[in-house]
Design a protein around this motif. Structure first.
Motif, short mmCIF file in Angstrom:
data_model
loop_
_atom_site.label_atom_id
_atom_site.label_comp_id
_atom_site.label_asym_id
_atom_site.label_seq_id
_atom_site.Cartn_x
_atom_site.Cartn_y
_atom_site.Cartn_z
N SER A 1 0.83 -1.21 0.00
CA SER A 1 0.00 0.00 0.00
C SER A 1 0.87 1.26 0.00
CB SER A 1 -0.92 0.00 1.22
OG SER A 1 -0.17 0.04 2.41
N GLY A 2 0.21 2.41 -0.18
CA GLY A 2 0.93 3.67 -0.32
C GLY A 2 1.80 4.02 0.88
N SER A 3 1.38 3.63 2.09
CA SER A 3 2.18 3.97 3.27
C SER A 3 3.48 3.19 3.33
CB SER A 3 1.36 3.70 4.54
OG SER A 3 1.11 2.33 4.70
N GLY B 1 5.76 3.13 1.02
CA GLY B 1 6.69 3.68 0.05
C GLY B 1 8.08 3.91 0.62
N ASP C 1 -2.85 -4.32 -1.86
CA ASP C 1 -3.14 -2.94 -1.49
C ASP C 1 -4.66 -2.87 -1.46
OD1 ASP C 1 -3.61 -1.57 -4.50
OD2 ASP C 1 -2.13 -3.17 -4.46
N ARG D 1 1.54 1.37 -3.62
CA ARG D 1 0.39 2.02 -4.28
C ARG D 1 -0.85 1.71 -3.43
NH1 ARG D 1 -0.53 -2.60 -9.00
NH2 ARG D 1 -1.83 -3.95 -7.67
N THR E 1 -3.13 8.06 -2.40
CA THR E 1 -3.03 6.92 -1.50
C THR E 1 -3.37 7.29 -0.08
OG1 THR E 1 -0.67 7.42 -1.29
CG2 THR E 1 -1.30 5.70 -2.84
#
Length: 823
Positions: free
Chosen positions: A294-296, A298, A328, A359, A607
């Motif tokens: 997921s986006g967190s 990154g 995600d 993502r 995100t």
């Protein structure tokens, strides 16, 4: 769209203060300092946390601060100090404590309340702080230290990271003052989503942290801090001045522990059993690896996660079977179902992992369901293992436990948490369900050491099927025994009636195993508190998984042992009246962006959701009316009727108080970084917030000639009921608030295609800005009209956000209960 410029005198740039910094006549945010003092003795730490608040305004203030604590810490004391007065907090049932706090504020007395929203997320509110006054609150706690591979770890979290909020927004007053709307999956999302400062601001809060190690009886080999530069003086380490509250403080203490049974003389015991020198039997495994993309995740976290996942794949042998799921908002499989862990398949899995990037959102429930489904039909004689690699930043922990906890408890679950502000509490709960291990990786430098440990833990445990004999324990009080893994001692707490020793029994390499441990009586009240907290955690997890009849038992245990839990709260109330009828201004303290997160520098990325508020400056908003954005018909159709910001709650002021945040949502308009007027509203859940839905249009909606849509009054009744609740919640009639309310009602009237009562009330409220306006008369008129429009029954007045009494009934006819009874 109507855009009105702010008066330049209200928001003047501060020279050399960095991008987005503002100066207001009201000063800075209320939280001035956080002081953490820890004393470490053996495998338990006693900690005091002092938070210092100052009111920079010329009116009375209520300050709200959402902050983390160690997930296994037992909070046993609370104190407020102001104006040379010391008020000791009292632990009460949560609704009673909240009622005492609200009553004190209405009567003009100082008060403070401490509440648990997650095992590692807490909220403190301090009310009726006088202009220029300083108030401090102090929390006292005890926490056990995990011990693995010859080292104990003291981990103290310092920031609540943004969490993924799934579900659809629900009606009624918000539970808290945060940026995310409450949803059906996370009914208290507004309590765990404080606004986030933009990166790069000067540290707005003074942080001091020291830890003193009592080395009596220990051969302390090393003290090591992995995320901070520290200064050492003897056995005390201190943070250097100027550090920010943006990552966990992690201190590792290397020493040799020993097998021991400690009795506190009051019926509580603490047991430590070192792993025996045995070789674990190698059982064929069916393993499902879940990788959070997921986006967190990154930046450096994704790099570490890929490496960690690849190392886990490398632990497999041809007799094992495995599957790799990356997730995600959707779940992807490297290949179909469980496959043999051949060289070719392991290579394919590592190739798949190498292409994964960050993502989307953290939809954790579905991959857990798929994992348990894959392992549900495993053959007998094979160990079923789930390995989850994630930062754990989700808000729907209870929903996940309720819907997946039962299946996970039938298999071994290992979690690998990667973050500098990891959701350790939730990952520990998941691992505990499946008698597995939780490993935390806070930096790339720690990855190799952590992966060596994970490599050994992924294998079969040394001893299973543990039980206790010879000590007369009270039934149902012993914490989960689990299994003994290489390098990880057994740690257990419980209550006993008689006995001075214990025999630990289990199965090792298919044969019976046991070890006798003599007891030693010690004068250490922390043992009792740590047991009570661990016992409450287990009861709370069972509550989250559906055993709701446990609530009275949880409350009774919490009050008997003086340990804070989700159903109780500490409240401190001054006896002296210092103000009028409640605080005139309310502020929620924004938090630092977590270190290592790739947060946007301007507007939040998709995100993190359209509604996550990044505060544009480290200051509180002045009490002034912000111009409401004009709404086109397209905006109304896309869900801006009533104002997403007003429904979600301003970032720095409580919902419905007319206190917009600098950089936060504007009542009556979309949130910053959110959907553009007339554009599509992003669907689905978000990090830290979500756009409010458009009022639902029931069957029978129609369009007049000319194309202007109309809807029935029933479609906006929930919004009107929420407006009425907020109106009744005002401590006193407020002309600025009433003027803003008029613009929102006008927007709703336009959405309906015209409504005489709404349009008439909106027109009357326009007069709130005219000289000589009668605030009381306009307030009463608005209550009268809204009461009639919502069906004639006036909702109960709420003293503020998160009122314990239910709000308006959702559209499915159910009423919202107290938010802490979620699940």
């Amino acid at each position: 769209m109507r855009i009105t410029s702010l008066e330049p005198a209200r928001c003047r740039p501060v020279p050399d203060a960095g991008f987005g910094a503002l100066l207001t006549e009201r000063g800075n945010l209320p939280l001035e300092s956080v002081d953490v003092t820890a004393g470490i003795s053996g495998l338990i730490a006693g900690v005091e946390v002092t938070q210092g608040f100052r009111n920079p305004f010329d009116v009375t203030l209520e300050a709200t601060y959402v902050f983390p604590l160690p997930d296994r810490a037992a909070v046993t004391g609370f104190r407020m100090e102001a104006d040379d007065r010391v008020i000791e907090g009292v632990l009460k049932e949560r609704a009673e404590a909240r009622a005492d706090y609200d009553r004190a504020l209405r009567e003009g007395r100082r008060a403070a309340i401490a509440e648990e929203d997650r095992p590692d997320v807490f909220t403190i509110r301090v009310g009726n702080i006088l202009p220029g006054e300083r108030v401090s609150v102090r929390l006292t706690m005890s926490q056990p230290l995990p011990y693995e591979d010859g080292a104990a770890t003291f981990r103290f979290p310092l920031v609540v990271a943004p969490r993924y909020i799934p579900g659809s927004p629900i009606d009624g007053p918000p539970a808290g003052d945060g940026t995310a709307p409450d949803t059906d999956a996370v009914p208290d999302a507004s309590r765990i989503s404080p606004p986030v400062l933009l990166p790069g601001f000067p540290g707005p809060v003074r942080l001091s942290l020291s830890a003193t190690v009592d080395a009596a009886g220990l051969e302390l080999r090393e003290l090591a801090s992995s995320l901070h530069v520290v200064e050492e003086e003897g056995h005390t380490v201190r943070l250097r001045p100027g550090e920010r509250l943006d990552r966990d403080f992690v201190l590792r203490l290397s020493f040799d522990a020993s097998t021991a049974l400690q009795l506190d003389g009051r019926g509580t015991f603490a047991l430590t059993v070192l792993p025996p020198p045995l070789q674990a039997a190698r059982t064929p495994r069916d393993l499902v690896l879940l990788l959070d993309r997921s986006g967190s995740m990154g930046g450096w976290k994704m790099v570490c996660a890929r490496r960690a996942a690849a190392r886990i794949v490398d632990t497999l042998t041809p007799q094992d079977r495995f599957a790799v799921l990356t997730f995600d908002s959707v779940v992807e499989q490297a290949f179909e179902g469980l496959v043999e862990a051949s060289d070719r398949n392991r290579y394919r899995a590592v190739e798949h992992l190498a292409r994964v990037d960050a993502r989307g959102g953290t939809e954790l429930l579905e991959p857990l369901r798929q994992a348990t489904a894959l392992l549900g039909g495993a053959e007998s004689g094979r160990e079923r293992v789930v390995v989850l690699v994630t930062d754990g930043q989700v808000g729907n922990e209870d929903q996940i436990l309720e819907q997946a906890g039962g299946a996970l408890s039938a298999m071994r679950v290992h979690t690998v948490g990667i973050d500098r502000a990891v959701n350790a509490g939730f990952l520990g709960r998941l691992a505990g369900l499946g008698a597995g291990r939780c490993e935390l990786v806070e930096s790339e430098d720690r990855l190799d050491a952590a992966m060596d440990a994970i490599h050994r833990r992924i294998g079969a445990p040394l001893v299973t099927d543990l039980s206790l004999k010879d000590l007369d324990v009270e039934p149902g009080t012993v914490t989960h025994l689990g299994s003994i893994f290489p390098g990880v001692p057994l740690r257990a707490y419980g209550r006993h009636r008689e006995g001075s020793s214990v025999t630990v029994r289990g199965t090792a390499a298919g044969a019976p195993w046991e070890e006798r441990v003599p007891g030693v009586t010690v004068d250490n009240p922390a043992i009792r508190a740590v047991w009570a907290r661990a016992h409450l955690r287990e009861l709370e997890d069972r509550y989250a998984m559906g055993e709701h009849d446990l609530e009275p038992r949880i409350v009774r245990t919490s009050l008997e042992y003086g340990v804070l839990c989700r159903f109780t709260a500490y409240v401190a109330v001054d006896t002296r009246q210092v103000a009028g009828e409640g605080p005139e201004h309310r502020v929620i303290q924004p938090v630092e962006p977590p270190s290592g997160w790739e947060l946007p520098s301007a507007a939040p990325a998709a995100t993190f959701g359209a509604g996550m508020t990044l505060a544009a400056a480290p200051m509180a908003a002045p009490r002034m009316r912000m111009p409401s954005a004009g709404l086109s018909q397209a905006d109304l159709d896309q869900g801006f009727a009533g104002g997403g910001g007003a429904e979600s709650g301003p970032a720095f002021g409580g919902p419905g108080r007319g206190l917009p945040a600098a950089g936060g949502p504007v009542p009556g308009g979309p949130v910053p970084g959110g959907p553009v007027p007339g554009g599509p509203v992003p669907g689905g859940p978000v990090y830290g917030g979500a756009p409010m839905p458009a009022p639902s249009a029931p069957a029978g909606s129609w369009r007049k000639s000319g194309g202007r849509p109309t809807h029935r009054l029933e479609s906006v009744r929930p919004q009107l009921a929420a407006e009425l609740d907020r109106l009744n919640a005002l401590p006193a009639p407020d002309l600025l608030y009433l003027a803003d309310l008029g613009t929102r009602l006008a927007a709703l009237a336009a959405f309906l295609g015209g409504n005489e009562d709404l349009e008439g009330l909106a027109h009357e409220l326009e007069g709130a800005e005219r000289p000589g306006a009668d605030a009381r008369a306009l307030h009463d008129r608005a209550v009268e009209v809204l009461t009639a429009l919502t069906g004639g029954a006036s909702p109960s007045p709420a003293p503020g956000p998160g009122n314990a009494s239910p709000g308006p009934a959702p559209q499915d006819g159910r009423r919202r209960g107290p938010f802490w009874k979620r699940g």
